[in-house]
Design a protein around this motif. Structure first.
Motif, short mmCIF file in Angstrom:
data_model
loop_
_atom_site.label_atom_id
_atom_site.label_comp_id
_atom_site.label_asym_id
_atom_site.label_seq_id
_atom_site.Cartn_x
_atom_site.Cartn_y
_atom_site.Cartn_z
N THR A 286 -25.25 13.71 -60.88
CA THR A 286 -26.67 13.39 -60.73
C THR A 286 -27.42 13.62 -62.04
OG1 THR A 286 -27.10 15.63 -59.90
CG2 THR A 286 -26.69 13.91 -58.27
N ALA A 287 -26.95 14.55 -62.87
CA ALA A 287 -27.62 14.81 -64.14
C ALA A 287 -27.56 13.60 -65.06
CB ALA A 287 -26.97 16.02 -64.82
N GLU A 288 -26.53 12.77 -64.88
CA GLU A 288 -26.38 11.57 -65.70
C GLU A 288 -26.72 10.31 -64.92
OE1 GLU A 288 -22.49 11.56 -67.41
OE2 GLU A 288 -22.67 13.62 -68.17
N GLN A 289 -27.47 10.48 -63.82
CA GLN A 289 -27.88 9.36 -62.97
C GLN A 289 -26.67 8.58 -62.44
OE1 GLN A 289 -29.82 9.71 -66.14
NE2 GLN A 289 -30.85 11.14 -64.77
N LEU A 290 -25.59 9.30 -62.17
CA LEU A 290 -24.38 8.68 -61.65
C LEU A 290 -24.05 9.20 -60.25
CD1 LEU A 290 -22.16 8.76 -64.87
CD2 LEU A 290 -23.35 6.79 -63.90
N GLY A 291 -25.07 9.69 -59.55
CA GLY A 291 -24.86 10.11 -58.17
C GLY A 291 -24.79 8.92 -57.24
N HIS A 292 -24.58 9.21 -55.95
CA HIS A 292 -24.43 8.12 -54.98
C HIS A 292 -24.96 8.60 -53.63
CE1 HIS A 292 -20.92 10.44 -53.69
NE2 HIS A 292 -20.50 10.42 -54.95
N GLU A 293 -24.69 7.83 -52.58
CA GLU A 293 -25.29 8.10 -51.27
C GLU A 293 -24.28 8.53 -50.21
OE1 GLU A 293 -28.38 8.04 -51.57
OE2 GLU A 293 -28.60 6.76 -53.35
N LEU A 294 -23.08 8.95 -50.62
CA LEU A 294 -22.04 9.25 -49.65
C LEU A 294 -22.46 10.35 -48.67
CD1 LEU A 294 -19.15 8.75 -48.64
CD2 LEU A 294 -18.39 10.49 -50.25
N GLN A 295 -22.99 11.43 -49.18
CA GLN A 295 -23.38 12.53 -48.29
C GLN A 295 -24.57 12.14 -47.41
OE1 GLN A 295 -21.53 15.15 -47.78
NE2 GLN A 295 -20.11 14.42 -49.36
N PHE A 296 -25.46 11.32 -47.94
CA PHE A 296 -26.58 10.83 -47.14
C PHE A 296 -26.08 10.09 -45.91
CE2 PHE A 296 -29.63 7.30 -46.35
CZ PHE A 296 -30.76 8.05 -46.01
N TYR A 297 -25.02 9.28 -46.09
CA TYR A 297 -24.54 8.47 -44.99
C TYR A 297 -23.46 9.15 -44.14
CZ TYR A 297 -27.22 4.42 -46.46
OH TYR A 297 -28.25 3.56 -46.76
N THR A 298 -23.08 10.36 -44.49
CA THR A 298 -22.12 11.08 -43.64
C THR A 298 -22.72 12.35 -43.04
OG1 THR A 298 -21.19 12.16 -45.61
CG2 THR A 298 -20.03 10.21 -44.76
N TYR A 405 -28.19 11.50 -54.64
CA TYR A 405 -28.05 12.95 -54.80
C TYR A 405 -26.63 13.45 -54.54
CZ TYR A 405 -33.14 12.84 -54.82
OH TYR A 405 -34.45 12.58 -55.13
N SER A 406 -25.73 12.59 -54.12
CA SER A 406 -24.35 13.02 -53.85
C SER A 406 -23.54 13.00 -55.14
CB SER A 406 -23.71 12.09 -52.82
OG SER A 406 -24.36 12.17 -51.58
N GLN A 407 -22.68 14.00 -55.28
CA GLN A 407 -21.82 14.09 -56.46
C GLN A 407 -20.34 14.17 -56.07
OE1 GLN A 407 -23.91 16.29 -59.96
NE2 GLN A 407 -24.18 17.60 -58.17
N THR A 408 -20.02 13.77 -54.85
CA THR A 408 -18.65 13.83 -54.37
C THR A 408 -17.75 12.94 -55.21
OG1 THR A 408 -19.60 14.05 -52.16
CG2 THR A 408 -17.22 13.66 -52.31
N GLY A 409 -16.59 13.46 -55.61
CA GLY A 409 -15.65 12.67 -56.39
C GLY A 409 -15.06 11.52 -55.57
N ARG A 410 -14.72 10.46 -56.27
CA ARG A 410 -14.17 9.26 -55.63
C ARG A 410 -12.69 9.14 -56.00
NH1 ARG A 410 -11.64 4.29 -54.43
NH2 ARG A 410 -13.12 2.78 -53.61
N ILE A 411 -11.81 9.40 -55.03
CA ILE A 411 -10.37 9.39 -55.28
C ILE A 411 -9.85 7.95 -55.30
CG2 ILE A 411 -8.10 10.15 -54.44
CD1 ILE A 411 -9.57 12.44 -52.99
N TYR A 412 -9.07 7.63 -56.32
CA TYR A 412 -8.41 6.32 -56.38
C TYR A 412 -6.93 6.42 -56.01
CZ TYR A 412 -12.64 5.18 -58.91
OH TYR A 412 -13.96 5.03 -59.27
N PHE A 413 -6.28 7.45 -56.50
CA PHE A 413 -4.87 7.65 -56.18
C PHE A 413 -4.63 9.12 -55.89
CE2 PHE A 413 -4.94 3.84 -58.78
CZ PHE A 413 -4.11 2.98 -58.08
N ARG A 414 -3.92 9.38 -54.79
CA ARG A 414 -3.56 10.76 -54.46
C ARG A 414 -2.09 10.79 -54.06
NH1 ARG A 414 -4.21 12.59 -48.90
NH2 ARG A 414 -4.94 10.94 -47.52
N TYR A 415 -1.50 11.95 -54.18
CA TYR A 415 -0.06 12.09 -54.02
C TYR A 415 0.40 11.80 -52.60
CZ TYR A 415 4.60 14.11 -54.70
OH TYR A 415 5.95 14.30 -54.78
N ALA A 416 -0.42 12.11 -51.60
CA ALA A 416 -0.01 11.83 -50.22
C ALA A 416 0.26 10.34 -50.01
CB ALA A 416 -1.08 12.32 -49.24
N GLU A 417 -0.54 9.49 -50.65
CA GLU A 417 -0.28 8.04 -50.52
C GLU A 417 1.08 7.68 -51.12
OE1 GLU A 417 -1.33 3.71 -52.24
OE2 GLU A 417 -2.72 5.31 -52.76
#
Length: 571
Positions: A286-298, A405-417
């Motif tokens: 959010t400090a770099e204006q790169l936040g999103h709305e994920l937490q708002f919608y969950t 206001y959300s800063q949750t990371g966005r996973i592209y690849f994880r080991y379980a997949e």
């Protein structure tokens, strides 16, 4: 005539999609010739790093929302793709190729670089990865494609190239990932917010699994490639996965020994840099204006998302056996149903679906009361199964207003997949069950070891893929669905499996409705008392056209401009 590369800022470049006659011989001082630009490792880095912005962000909960185009999730209106209501596309596909044209400028000018490759190898590996990524997006939509590994200009004969078979496109993507792997650093060296060797291997396994299963399950249809060998691709999945599993790489599953929390917590983290399971992710600041709305919608609203009975009933009981959801629904409804299911089944259910009493917003102590069946626009949860996955009640964005206001990371690849890709390909290749890898996934959430369950034991919740598969493959696919729910995989899975049988002619259902919890609300239900939200809109169920809708149409103008292009089947 000189080709020019325009510098808008030190790190932002505008590049090569203009016609030759739009360039000028003597550029102003703020313009640099391509021939003068690609000289140093810094030039390569600055050119490549802007492509990171092309990786999708969480935005307005875009990741779970994407599964609206599947049997996992619905919004307020039926999805046009699985309902078969899309029209043929007009116009051109020029913009869809812009990133590929751009990245090819770099490859066309590598001979101009005066630095040693050791100083820019990481950036070159990233460029190969991006070219694979951009092609993969097009390949999943269109199938057969022209293959371009260099920049094109008006009048180039290659602009009239026909579409290469999709197997050639998949091979090209995989070859790009092999080159990316060669040059990229490991995750230990470059971190997991930068492309790395682990991610290249994971992506290669994903691409190969897509093509191998596509060719196997679309065989004999207009979507298959003549002479294709699915096992070639399944073997590539196995080899890439085994390299990652057995090599000197940073991998693992996030497992602190808390089976009721670890899986849930993974997806709500802001900082994932120390999570070995996360091979590659995007930071949101959010400090770099790169936040999103994920937490708002969950945690506050829903963006009208809700999960389906089909997904929910895929979760096995805590004993590892199929659970009698429909039997429970006859006597236990509404909040009581959600609470009882959460107590009885795989903890990944409770990590994915809100249950009464759950903490929604830690700062205010706000609890989840009941699903938003009576919610208005952007606040509806029509099925009663409200999306919880990705929420974090202790996040700075939990309960906050709309505004990034959300800063949750966005996973592209994880080991379980990777483990699930491996398990599926291993079985497809030689009918060998990857018990160890599947058990790692099960163990994290405290579930019993993986076992093959006879399909008749699933009872009313047995899925029909439209064709027969054996018990082991059914169980492997079910584990995949549960573990990767709402991560954008389900769309790719039903397409590559040719599995329209999962939803054609069916309506998505919800939980057993309890009128006393919504005294004035009129809710459509089916004969079993399950919410049947689309009962009026699609009385005959989804109308996906199996002979057409697995691919999208080539825009009509492109067929006119290039008579060597052919339209996708039945568009």
């Amino acid at each position: 005539m000189k080709k020019l590369l325009y510098i808008l800022t030190i790190s932002t470049l505008l590049f090569g999609t203009m016609a030759c006659d739009e360039f000028i011989e003597n550029p102003p001082e703020d313009q640099i010739s391509v021939n003068d630009y690609f000289k140093t490792s810094n030039d390569i880095e600055n050119y490549v790093k802007k492509y990171y912005a092309n990786f999708p962000s969480h935005g307005s909960a875009n990741l779970p929302l994407s599964e609206n185009n599947s049997d996992n999730l619905i919004v307020a209106i039926p999805n046009a793709v699985i309902n078969g209501t899309r029209a043929p596309r007009n116009g051109q596909w020029t913009n869809e190729w812009s990133n590929l044209r751009s990245i090819n400028i770099l490859f066309d000018n590598l001979d101009n670089v005066q630095a040693d490759i050791s100083s820019y190898g990481q950036f070159l590996g990233e460029a190969h990865f991006f070219r694979a990524w951009f092609y993969y997006d097009l390949y999943k939509d269109y199938g057969d494609l022209p293959i371009y590994d260099h920049q094109l200009f008006p009048g180039d004969e290659a602009l009239l190239d026909p579409r290469a078979p999709r197997t050639d496109v998949a091979d090209f993507i995989i070859s790009e990932l092999d080159k990316a792997f060669q040059y990229l650093g490991t995750r230990e060296a470059v971190g997991n917010t930068r492309l790395n060797k682990e991610t290249a291997l994971a992506f290669k396994a994903q691409v190969a699994l897509y093509e191998g299963s596509w060719q196997k399950y679309h065989a004999g249809t207009e979507f298959a490639t003549s002479g294709a060998n699915p096992d070639k691709y399944f073997l590539q999945v196995v080899e890439a996965s085994e390299e990652l599993m057995n090599g000197n790489y940073t991998v693992g599953l996030m497992n602190t020994g808390n089976p009721n929390a670890d899986y849930y917590n993974l997806f709500g983290l802001d900082n994932m840099s120390n999570v070995n399971e996360v091979l590659f992710y995007k930071i949101a600041s959010t400090a770099e204006q790169l936040g999103h709305e994920l937490q708002f919608y969950t945690t506050r609203r829903t963006r009208d998302m809700s999960l389906t009975w089909s997904l929910v009933t895929s979760y096995l009981g805590k004993d590892g056996k199929p659970y009698d959801y429909l039997g429970l629904a006859q006597s236990t409804k509404g909040n009581a149903f959600l609470t009882q299911v959460a107590a009885d089944v795989d903890p990944r259910f409770h990590a994915t679906v809100w249950v009464p009493g759950d903490l929604r917003v830690g700062s205010s102590g706000q609890l989840f009361d009941k699903p938003f069946l009576d919610g208005g626009s952007e606040e509806l949860s029509a099925t009663g199964f409200q999306v919880k996955k990705y929420s974090n009640p202790y996040s700075s964005g939990a309960g906050a207003d709309f505004g990034g206001y959300s800063q949750t990371g966005r996973i592209y690849f994880r080991y379980a997949e990777v483990l699930l890709n491996y398990a599926e390909a291993k079985y497809e290749l030689n009918q060998e069950i990857a018990f160890s890898e599947l058990n790692m996934i099960r163990s994290r959430v405290g579930m019993p070891d993986f076992e093959v369950i006879p399909q008749e034991q699933y009872g009313d919740q047995l899925l029909d893929y439209g064709y027969a598969i054996d018990d082991a493959l059914y169980a492997i696919r079910n584990e995949r669905r549960v573990e990767l729910a709402l991560e954008g995989q389900r769309i790719d899975d039903y397409r590559r499996w040719a599995a329209e049988g999962l939803f054609v002619g069916q309506r998505p259902l919800g939980y057993p409705f309890e009128q006393s919890e919504f005294p004035t609300l009129e809710v459509k239900v089916n004969e079993d008392g399950l919410v049947d939200y689309f009962q009026t809109e699609i009385p005959s169920g989804y109308g996906f056209k199996a002979n057409r809708d697995y691919l999208i149409s080539i825009p009509n103008d492109e067929l006119t401009l290039n008579p060597n292009l052919t339209q996708n089947p039945n568009w």
